[in-house]
Design a protein around this motif. Sequence first.
Motif, PDB file in Angstrom:
ATOM      1  N   ALA A   8       7.592   8.522   7.568  1.00 33.93           N
ATOM      2  CA  ALA A   8       7.803   8.651   6.121  1.00 33.93           C
ATOM      3  C   ALA A   8       7.456   7.388   5.354  1.00 33.93           C
ATOM      4  CB  ALA A   8       9.242   9.056   5.839  1.00 33.93           C
ATOM      5  N   THR A   9       7.743   6.213   5.945  1.00 36.94           N
ATOM      6  CA  THR A   9       7.512   4.946   5.242  1.00 36.94           C
ATOM      7  C   THR A   9       6.314   4.180   5.784  1.00 36.94           C
ATOM      8  OG1 THR A   9       9.085   3.817   6.702  1.00 36.94           O
ATOM      9  CG2 THR A   9       9.941   4.721   4.635  1.00 36.94           C
ATOM     10  N   ALA A  10       5.531   4.811   6.644  1.00 37.73           N
ATOM     11  CA  ALA A  10       4.367   4.131   7.223  1.00 37.73           C
ATOM     12  C   ALA A  10       3.269   3.955   6.171  1.00 37.73           C
ATOM     13  CB  ALA A  10       3.835   4.922   8.407  1.00 37.73           C
ATOM     14  N   ASP A  11       2.564   2.830   6.254  1.00 36.74           N
ATOM     15  CA  ASP A  11       1.443   2.553   5.347  1.00 36.74           C
ATOM     16  C   ASP A  11       0.317   3.539   5.637  1.00 36.74           C
ATOM     17  OD1 ASP A  11      -0.649   1.539   3.899  1.00 36.74           O
ATOM     18  OD2 ASP A  11      -0.557  -0.488   4.738  1.00 36.74           O
ATOM     19  N   ALA A  12      -0.126   4.245   4.591  1.00 40.76           N
ATOM     20  CA  ALA A  12      -1.198   5.232   4.754  1.00 40.76           C
ATOM     21  C   ALA A  12      -2.444   4.865   3.971  1.00 40.76           C
ATOM     22  CB  ALA A  12      -0.704   6.613   4.332  1.00 40.76           C
ATOM     23  N   GLY A  13      -2.496   3.668   3.407  1.00 40.69           N
ATOM     24  CA  GLY A  13      -3.683   3.244   2.679  1.00 40.69           C
ATOM     25  C   GLY A  13      -3.692   3.741   1.242  1.00 40.69           C
ATOM     26  N   ALA A  14      -4.781   3.481   0.563  1.00 35.79           N
ATOM     27  CA  ALA A  14      -4.902   3.855  -0.844  1.00 35.79           C
ATOM     28  C   ALA A  14      -4.856   5.372  -1.009  1.00 35.79           C
ATOM     29  CB  ALA A  14      -6.203   3.312  -1.416  1.00 35.79           C
ATOM     30  N   LEU A  15      -4.315   5.815  -2.148  1.00 40.13           N
ATOM     31  CA  LEU A  15      -4.265   7.242  -2.429  1.00 40.13           C
ATOM     32  C   LEU A  15      -5.686   7.781  -2.573  1.00 40.13           C
ATOM     33  CD1 LEU A  15      -1.367   7.383  -5.053  1.00 40.13           C
ATOM     34  CD2 LEU A  15      -1.245   7.981  -2.629  1.00 40.13           C
ATOM     35  N   PRO A  16      -5.999   8.871  -1.900  1.00 46.15           N
ATOM     36  CA  PRO A  16      -7.380   9.377  -1.918  1.00 46.15           C
ATOM     37  C   PRO A  16      -7.653  10.258  -3.136  1.00 46.15           C
ATOM     38  CG  PRO A  16      -6.050  10.775  -0.532  1.00 46.15           C
ATOM     39  CD  PRO A  16      -5.139   9.664  -1.005  1.00 46.15           C
ATOM     40  N   GLU A  17      -8.911  10.478  -3.387  1.00 47.90           N
ATOM     41  CA  GLU A  17      -9.294  11.507  -4.348  1.00 47.90           C
ATOM     42  C   GLU A  17      -9.146  12.853  -3.643  1.00 47.90           C
ATOM     43  OE1 GLU A  17     -13.186  13.005  -6.941  1.00 47.90           O
ATOM     44  OE2 GLU A  17     -13.121  10.961  -6.107  1.00 47.90           O
ATOM     45  N   LEU A  18      -8.394  13.736  -4.237  1.00 45.53           N
ATOM     46  CA  LEU A  18      -8.071  15.000  -3.587  1.00 45.53           C
ATOM     47  C   LEU A  18      -9.214  15.988  -3.711  1.00 45.53           C
ATOM     48  CD1 LEU A  18      -4.417  15.291  -4.912  1.00 45.53           C
ATOM     49  CD2 LEU A  18      -5.115  14.602  -2.611  1.00 45.53           C
ATOM     50  N   MET A  51       0.842  -1.203   0.000  1.00 48.58           N
ATOM     51  CA  MET A  51       0.000   0.000   0.000  1.00 48.58           C
ATOM     52  C   MET A  51       0.877   1.254   0.000  1.00 48.58           C
ATOM     53  SD  MET A  51      -3.150  -0.986  -0.067  1.00 48.58           S
ATOM     54  CE  MET A  51      -4.179   0.316   0.610  1.00 48.58           C
ATOM     55  N   PRO A  52       0.391   2.373  -0.538  1.00 44.42           N
ATOM     56  CA  PRO A  52       1.191   3.600  -0.585  1.00 44.42           C
ATOM     57  C   PRO A  52       1.567   4.082   0.820  1.00 44.42           C
ATOM     58  CG  PRO A  52      -0.647   3.752  -2.109  1.00 44.42           C
ATOM     59  CD  PRO A  52      -0.883   2.518  -1.285  1.00 44.42           C
ATOM     60  N   ILE A  53       2.786   4.572   0.932  1.00 46.91           N
ATOM     61  CA  ILE A  53       3.279   5.079   2.209  1.00 46.91           C
ATOM     62  C   ILE A  53       2.955   6.567   2.351  1.00 46.91           C
ATOM     63  CG2 ILE A  53       5.096   3.344   2.334  1.00 46.91           C
ATOM     64  CD1 ILE A  53       7.078   5.459   1.339  1.00 46.91           C
ATOM     65  N   VAL A  54       3.186   7.111   3.534  1.00 44.66           N
ATOM     66  CA  VAL A  54       2.889   8.522   3.799  1.00 44.66           C
ATOM     67  C   VAL A  54       3.585   9.427   2.794  1.00 44.66           C
ATOM     68  CG1 VAL A  54       3.323  10.399   5.440  1.00 44.66           C
ATOM     69  CG2 VAL A  54       2.365   8.229   6.252  1.00 44.66           C
ATOM     70  N   SER A  55       4.846   9.154   2.493  1.00 43.79           N
ATOM     71  CA  SER A  55       5.590   9.993   1.546  1.00 43.79           C
ATOM     72  C   SER A  55       4.929  10.015   0.182  1.00 43.79           C
ATOM     73  CB  SER A  55       7.033   9.506   1.425  1.00 43.79           C
ATOM     74  OG  SER A  55       7.727   9.653   2.645  1.00 43.79           O
ATOM     75  N   ALA A  56       4.370   8.871  -0.236  1.00 40.09           N
ATOM     76  CA  ALA A  56       3.676   8.812  -1.520  1.00 40.09           C
ATOM     77  C   ALA A  56       2.408   9.649  -1.501  1.00 40.09           C
ATOM     78  CB  ALA A  56       3.350   7.356  -1.870  1.00 40.09           C
ATOM     79  N   GLY A  83       0.869  13.015   9.459  1.00 38.92           N
ATOM     80  CA  GLY A  83       0.885  11.733  10.146  1.00 38.92           C
ATOM     81  C   GLY A  83       0.301  10.656   9.251  1.00 38.92           C
ATOM     82  N   VAL A  84       0.011   9.494   9.815  1.00 38.40           N
ATOM     83  CA  VAL A  84      -0.541   8.394   9.031  1.00 38.40           C
ATOM     84  C   VAL A  84      -1.978   8.692   8.620  1.00 38.40           C
ATOM     85  CG1 VAL A  84      -1.150   5.938   9.094  1.00 38.40           C
ATOM     86  CG2 VAL A  84       0.973   6.720  10.147  1.00 38.40           C
ATOM     87  N   GLY A  85      -2.687   9.468   9.422  1.00 38.52           N
ATOM     88  CA  GLY A  85      -4.067   9.807   9.107  1.00 38.52           C
ATOM     89  C   GLY A  85      -4.172  10.961   8.123  1.00 38.52           C
ATOM     90  N   ASP A  86      -4.547  10.664   6.877  1.00 39.68           N
ATOM     91  CA  ASP A  86      -4.796  11.649   5.820  1.00 39.68           C
ATOM     92  C   ASP A  86      -3.621  12.599   5.566  1.00 39.68           C
ATOM     93  OD1 ASP A  86      -6.195  12.804   3.758  1.00 39.68           O
ATOM     94  OD2 ASP A  86      -7.400  14.100   5.049  1.00 39.68           O
ATOM     95  N   PRO A  87      -2.430  12.084   5.248  1.00 39.19           N
ATOM     96  CA  PRO A  87      -1.305  12.975   4.937  1.00 39.19           C
ATOM     97  C   PRO A  87      -1.536  13.785   3.666  1.00 39.19           C
ATOM     98  CG  PRO A  87      -0.730  10.689   4.483  1.00 39.19           C
ATOM     99  CD  PRO A  87      -2.029  10.659   5.214  1.00 39.19           C
ATOM    100  N   ALA A  88      -2.264  13.219   2.691  1.00 38.67           N
ATOM    101  CA  ALA A  88      -2.563  13.976   1.468  1.00 38.67           C
ATOM    102  C   ALA A  88      -3.469  15.157   1.784  1.00 38.67           C
ATOM    103  CB  ALA A  88      -3.202  13.076   0.421  1.00 38.67           C
ATOM    104  N   GLY A  89      -4.436  14.945   2.693  1.00 37.10           N
ATOM    105  CA  GLY A  89      -5.327  16.031   3.074  1.00 37.10           C
ATOM    106  C   GLY A  89      -4.581  17.145   3.795  1.00 37.10           C
ATOM    107  N   ALA A  90      -3.667  16.777   4.685  1.00 35.43           N
ATOM    108  CA  ALA A  90      -2.884  17.787   5.397  1.00 35.43           C
ATOM    109  C   ALA A  90      -2.020  18.576   4.424  1.00 35.43           C
ATOM    110  CB  ALA A  90      -2.013  17.124   6.460  1.00 35.43           C
ATOM    111  N   THR A  91      -1.447  17.886   3.449  1.00 29.52           N
ATOM    112  CA  THR A  91      -0.622  18.571   2.445  1.00 29.52           C
ATOM    113  C   THR A  91      -1.478  19.512   1.606  1.00 29.52           C
ATOM    114  OG1 THR A  91       0.843  16.642   2.373  1.00 29.52           O
ATOM    115  CG2 THR A  91       1.007  18.217   0.551  1.00 29.52           C
ATOM    116  N   THR A  92      -2.676  19.074   1.251  1.00 30.66           N
ATOM    117  CA  THR A  92      -3.593  19.933   0.485  1.00 30.66           C
ATOM    118  C   THR A  92      -3.979  21.164   1.295  1.00 30.66           C
ATOM    119  OG1 THR A  92      -4.452  18.025  -0.736  1.00 30.66           O
ATOM    120  CG2 THR A  92      -5.815  20.013  -0.698  1.00 30.66           C
TER     121      THR A  92
END
Length: 560
Positions: free
Chosen positions: A158-168, A1-6, A127-136
């Motif tokens: 950085a390498t923690a599993d964050a689940g599937a990439l979300p729709e932004l 699964m994609p990691i936080v960095s991804a 963090g592991v919870g919604d890193p893409a959302g925090a970046t947005t």
Amino acid sequence: MPIVSAHVAHALAAHSDVVFGVMGNGNAYLLDAVERDTAMAFVAVRHEAGGVVAADVHHRASGRLAVATATYGAGFTNTLTPLAEAVQARVPLVLVVGDEPTTGARPWDVDQVALAAAVGARTWVVGVGDPAGATTDAIEHALEHRTAVVVAIPYDVATADAGALPELRALALPSPVPPAASDVAAIVDALAGAERPVILSGRGAWLAGAGAGIDAIADAVGALTTSSALGRGLVARDEHDLGVAGGFGADAAMALVHDADVALVVGASLNQFTMRFGELFAEDARVLQVDVAESATNARVDVYARGDAALTTRAIADELAARGATPSGWRESVDALAARGRERGDGQASDGRLDPRTAAARIAELLPADRVVVSDGGHFLGWANMHWPVASPDRHHMVGTAYQSIGLGFPSVPGAAVAHPDATIVLATGDGGGLMALADLESAVRVAGGRGIATVWNDAAYAAETTLYGGKGLAQPPMLIPEVDFAGLATAVGAEGVVVRTMADLERLDTWAAEDPATRRFLLLDLRISREVVAPYQEEIMRVNQSPTRAEIAPEPVHA
């Protein structure tokens, strides 16, 4: 699964196509995701400060979100000066860095959130919870407030599993602010009755797309135009333009601005440099301002209209047309082109070294027309700004001046080169700032290649200090630099270096410009100039510093 960095890379890629920086332990997985999983390009620089500078200039030149990256600790602290510059210059920039692990600080960690806050940048620690959302969220804040932000990725996250990439989610950015009708009417009243109107435009007018509205107003009332240093090239009617306002302006042109009875200022903050420390406008001139700030940005403003510059200037132009306003005839009675003429000097100064005015004027004649000019901070700022015209504000960038810094010149080149891949990138830097930024001379040469020119104004001194403090009798040795062979340094990293001691040596620029950019090398002109010739804007600063009643408002010089 994609990691936080991804996830972080996924969010960045939705809003930018390039990231600048240096790879390290704290951002290795981010850059791996950028390279493998996104369409973003990574442009390497050689110093972490250079990554922020390159991203900053890329935004200024392209209008796109600036993205830079560095590792934690020493990598992050190396970015603080250009991060402060981006905040003060109102550049929407996202700096992605590594950070201390969630288990606690290590000996080499520092409080990065506090350090970023100290220079005005807010931090999002993902963090592991919604890193893409925090970046947005961080991206949205940078764009809405036109500021720099930091996205920090803890080392053990950085390498923690964050689940599937979300729709932004879509960004929620504010709509342009319309002006109040009463404010438009007040400005039209003043302009319609003006006998000697002038319009001063700044970078804010360019960002809003207000050029057409300003041209329409100028034609309607017969106004001369001028601009802040960052607004050069905005207006269409060059024959009625007085050039840059303030210390970079020609004396005759600034005398005409001072003669104006009404001045409309659009998208310019009216800082002390543009205002010539309060002397730009006559005491009885009416000053009108259009800006998006909550209130007027200078005490000299008599009428303030808060609103988007494009919407407001269009409304002013429409109202002038509806009233049947006619041109005052003032601009046809003066020769603006002659008024903005410059003193060229005689080639050699009294000490036998090159006169920088003569060199700057000749370089202007030889530079390719399709060019982007980037300037480091330093005494030499007067020469490029006074002698090198630019086609539009997105083709001239002064990096470091918002924070009064030097040493950001060489890494400016990669940012501009990526933004304008077909243009010639022209750098102006000094020997002091050039030495500070030397690591990224290689970056400039590698990225710009045969479309890059660096002019190093080499006077073997921190010239702003020698003119101001040397003139006050302070000891000069700390202000001096042994003469450095920048031509030789450039050759060592793959460029062509030319030592310029006489005007004849500049003819290499003429032949270089005629060569194929695909086969010629980056050109560095090592200009051995005299420090006896003082830039007019520096003389203005010196006068203010010597005045017992005005010294408290004078800035320290942008050194080197």
